[in-house]
Each structure stands twice: as C-alpha cells, then as structure tokens.
Enzyme design. Structure first.
Site, mmCIF file in Angstrom:
data_model
loop_
_atom_site.group_PDB
_atom_site.id
_atom_site.type_symbol
_atom_site.label_atom_id
_atom_site.label_comp_id
_atom_site.label_asym_id
_atom_site.label_seq_id
_atom_site.Cartn_x
_atom_site.Cartn_y
_atom_site.Cartn_z
ATOM 1 N N LEU A 70 0.850 -1.183 0.000
ATOM 2 C CA LEU A 70 0.000 0.000 0.000
ATOM 3 C C LEU A 70 0.886 1.233 0.000
ATOM 4 O O LEU A 70 1.980 1.215 0.580
ATOM 5 C CB LEU A 70 -0.904 0.036 1.243
ATOM 6 C CG LEU A 70 -1.965 -1.053 1.389
ATOM 7 C CD1 LEU A 70 -2.667 -0.909 2.741
ATOM 8 C CD2 LEU A 70 -2.972 -0.993 0.258
ATOM 9 N N ASP A 71 0.413 2.319 -0.621
ATOM 10 C CA ASP A 71 1.129 3.584 -0.532
ATOM 11 C C ASP A 71 1.323 3.958 0.934
ATOM 12 O O ASP A 71 0.492 3.628 1.788
ATOM 13 C CB ASP A 71 0.341 4.706 -1.210
ATOM 14 C CG ASP A 71 0.284 4.557 -2.723
ATOM 15 O OD1 ASP A 71 1.077 3.785 -3.276
ATOM 16 O OD2 ASP A 71 -0.567 5.223 -3.337
ATOM 17 N N MET A 72 2.386 4.686 1.204
ATOM 18 C CA MET A 72 2.672 5.103 2.574
ATOM 19 C C MET A 72 1.489 5.844 3.200
ATOM 20 O O MET A 72 1.164 5.655 4.385
ATOM 21 C CB MET A 72 3.908 6.008 2.585
ATOM 22 C CG MET A 72 4.328 6.497 3.959
ATOM 23 S SD MET A 72 5.870 7.433 3.861
ATOM 24 C CE MET A 72 6.083 7.930 5.572
ATOM 25 N N THR A 74 -1.690 5.534 2.532
ATOM 26 C CA THR A 74 -2.912 4.733 2.575
ATOM 27 C C THR A 74 -2.892 3.812 3.784
ATOM 28 O O THR A 74 -1.862 3.243 4.122
ATOM 29 C CB THR A 74 -3.033 3.880 1.291
ATOM 30 O OG1 THR A 74 -2.995 4.743 0.148
ATOM 31 C CG2 THR A 74 -4.328 3.089 1.276
ATOM 32 N N ARG A 182 -5.967 6.990 -6.637
ATOM 33 C CA ARG A 182 -5.769 8.421 -6.431
ATOM 34 C C ARG A 182 -5.909 9.185 -7.746
ATOM 35 O O ARG A 182 -6.544 10.251 -7.812
ATOM 36 C CB ARG A 182 -4.403 8.660 -5.791
ATOM 37 C CG ARG A 182 -4.275 7.982 -4.433
ATOM 38 C CD ARG A 182 -2.842 7.837 -3.964
ATOM 39 N NE ARG A 182 -2.236 9.120 -3.643
ATOM 40 C CZ ARG A 182 -1.028 9.247 -3.100
ATOM 41 N NH1 ARG A 182 -0.311 8.161 -2.806
ATOM 42 N NH2 ARG A 182 -0.535 10.431 -2.836
#
Length: 235
Positions: A70-72, A74, A182
C-alpha cells in the site's frame, strides 16, 4: 472529521507505531491493519515499515514476505505470507486477479464532477504511466500507459466544517497500478473528485489521506476456504 483550510498532511512526521493490529492470522497467512504514514516495506534511511515490524513480531517466520503493498499514505489491510510457498501462491492469485480488493475513500468532488450529476456507480478506465518529469506522480498515457480500471460506488455523503460537499466512495480496482485510485479519483478525465488529504493529487489538506483498504476476498490457497477479511476505516 478534522479538515480545515490550514490543515497539513503530516504522515511523514507521525510517530512510528511499535506494533500492528492483526486482523486475521493462521499458520501461513497474516493480515494486518497498516496505519497511514507507515511504509509497507523498508525504504531509504531508517524509517520503520510493516515488514520490519512484522519480522520483529514474528522472528521465527523464515519466509515472511508481503504479498502486496500500500502507498505510505494509505491505511488498511496488508496480506503477508509466513512461508515462501504461500508467498508464491498469493503472488499467483494477485497476478490472476483472484484477490478482490475494496477500498473506502473520502473525496471532494469538483463542481463538474460526474458524481454530482447523480452518477452513483460506474467504471473508470484510464491507462497510467510514470511521469518521469515529476516523480513520483503518475500520468494518463493513452499511448504507452498500462491499463488501469477501477469500479466505484457512492456509499455516503456529508459536509465538512466549511460547508464543502464530501462523498464516501467504495473503490474496487480491477488492476493494480501505482496511484491508480488516487489518479482515477482526481483526474479531469476520471471522477474529478480528489481524495481528501492526498498530498500529490488532492486540493483539500487534511491530517492524513482518507483512503483505506477495507476488504480482501480470495480463496485460501491451502484450505480452499473462501476468505473475506474486513477492516473498516476509522473515518
């Protein structure tokens, strides 16, 4: 909801957690709830990550590897294999799109957003590629981009303290491109509704980015059992 015009996204400076909430575990799989602001895997420097915390918590799991990331910014469900065989099995499920993911997002629709015209659900298909002149951003690239497809559904509506309309979306990616959700929310050819607190594509600052991985559904590679792991967002 702590949103105001002078709020800032401070995920990079949030104190690092010392442990992780375990949502599900068995002898070969563990699913944890990643906080916003925590890396999935180690990066540059000495920032903590989900993987380093898990290895500290499960020191005897020799094959411990994250099956995805996951993105940092998120939060939400991350699936981790405790053995090398399970890691390869989960990787195969992801490659064949047999692991179904649902995210919850809070977005701020622009005046021309299709979400404000009564469109409650649909599918976005915008191919993406890295923007090499503005990393780490992605861009819509119909010539060289990789396919990126997201199903969306409006599941709630609210207003913030300044009277701005905010919508709560369920997002179900059919593909797994970098920043896909996003971009599909924010882009002029997408929903034109940036995720609140998104530091790259958003326009409404907040203490965090309001995007959360809330559900994973798949068939367990060992048991054949249908798995539905859920972790509701705290927003």
């Amino acid at each position: 909801l702590p949103i105001s015009s002078d709020s800032t996204n401070d995920s990079a400076t949030t104190a690092a957690p010392q442990t992780l909430e375990t949502v599900y575990s068995d002898s070969s799989i563990i699913a944890v709830n990643k906080p916003a602001g925590l890396l999935s895997v180690p990066g540059k420097g000495r920032q903590p990550s989900v993987l380093t915390l898990l290895r500290r918590l499960r020191p005897h799991a020799e094959g411990l590897l994250l099956a995805h990331r996951l993105d940092m910014d998120t939060s939400g469900l991350l699936l981790c294999a405790l053995t090398e065989d399970m890691y390869h099995a989960l990787q195969d499920l992801f490659l064949r799109h047999r692991i179904h993911k649902t995210y919850i997002a809070l977005v701020r629709p622009h005046a021309d957003s299709p979400l404000l015209d009564g469109r409650q659900q649909g599918t976005i298909s915008l191919p993406l590629s890295p923007d090499f002149l503005d990393r780490p951003r992605q861009r819509v690239d119909r010539q060289h981009g990789k396919p990126a497809v997201t199903d969306y559904e409006v599941i709630g509506r609210q207003t913030d303290g300044d009277g701005r309309t905010l919508l709560r979306l369920a997002l179900r990616p059919q593909t797994g491109r970098t920043h896909q959700l996003r971009m599909h929310c924010a882009h002029a050819e997408g929903l034109r509704a940036p995720i609140v607190g998104d530091p790259l594509y958003g326009d409404l600052p907040a203490p965090r980015m309001y995007l959360h991985a809330a559900r994973l559904a798949f068939v367990h590679p060992l048991t054949g059992r249908k798995m539905e792991i859920e972790c509701p967002p705290d927003f």
